[in-house]
Write a protein that holds these residues in place. Structure first.
Motif: not given
Length: 272
Positions: A77-92
């Motif tokens: 749900k979080w990835k769908a909300k922020v987008g895959e690219e943004q989620a990956e950036r935050i994670k890294n």
């Protein structure tokens, strides 16, 4: 009359207060109560997961087990909300900041000089200092820092700190967070602590009574979560259930692989 003579005796620092004052910022003393072994952390090429090679036996890591058995709905749900690219950036970014923070803490505990002048390092440094100033104050002795723990034949992992904390033998885990945490969000943190405590008690015949999770955000908001005695025992039982779930998943995967292999063995080759 000398002004100092009017100071109330109760307001004066006693010898213990003075000693603690002078010890602020110093490395905590080590005690070799437990003899820890060194295991090799590797990536299993077949599964792509982290495992530990201990006495020629490959054990899955605690984080691998938790990752394979956790509910991923919230993450989806979080990835769908922020987008895959943004989620990956935050994670890294979070991962790099956490690694940098751990390095500062490890260096402080070991009593060695260290600095990181990168932007991430300079962001992580005050976070580590906050944990040192607040979280590590009750630590009286250290038994091991960044050590490997394992339960023979079942699992292994690396814990940040094993120590005497407020007169209780304790497993400590350092965490960075982008925002303050709630207890219901960090179930896997408690399970991680429980797994390490269970392994430590079994392997080293110890009595770990407490787990402490020390969390700091980039804006230096510090949080501490503790589980002790009977509550820690409850989390150990929950961990064992997750461990059972992991083994069931692995068994199912092997069964499916075996079925596929047998089907292929008995399929007649195609003729042209």
């Amino acid at each position: 009359m000398d002004e100092t003579s009017t100071i109330d005796e109760e307001e004066m620092m006693n010898d213990k207060d003075i000693e603690e004052f002078h010890n602020i910022g110093r490395a905590i003393k080590f005690h070799d109560k437990y003899k820890y072994i060194i295991g090799k952390q590797i990536t299993d090429h077949e599964s792509g997961t982290r495992v530990y090679d201990i006495d020629n036996s490959r054990l899955p890591s605690v984080t691998t087990i938790l990752g394979a058995t956790k509910n991923t709905e919230f993450l989806k749900k979080w990835k769908a909300k922020v987008g895959e690219e943004q989620a990956e950036r935050i994670k890294n970014l979070s991962s790099k900041r956490g690694t940098a923070m751990h390095k500062f803490l490890e260096s402080h505990i070991q009593g060695v000089g260290y600095d990181d002048v990168t932007s991430i390092g300079q962001e992580a440094k005050p976070m580590a200092q906050k944990i040192i100033e607040v979280g590590l104050t009750p630590v009286e002795e250290i038994y091991g820092s960044e050590i490997m723990l394992h339960y023979p034949g079942l699992y292994a992992g690396s814990t940040d700190l094993v120590c005497l904390h407020n007169d209780m033998e304790t497993i400590v885990d350092f965490k960075q967070a982008n925002r303050p945490k709630k207890e219901e969000w960090i179930e896997d943190y408690f399970l991680q602590i429980a797994a390490y405590a269970l392994a430590h008690d079994y392997t080293h015949k110890s009595t770990i009574r407490q787990g402490v999770i020390m969390v700091c955000t980039p804006d230096l908001y510090y949080q501490e979560f503790k589980i002790q005695d009977s509550v820690l025992k409850q989390w150990k039982h929950k961990w064992l259930k997750r461990l059972d779930m992991y083994h069931e998943l692995k068994f199912d995967e092997k069964e499916q692989a075996n079925v596929k292999m047998k089907e292929e063995d008995f399929n007649e080759p195609k003729t042209t």
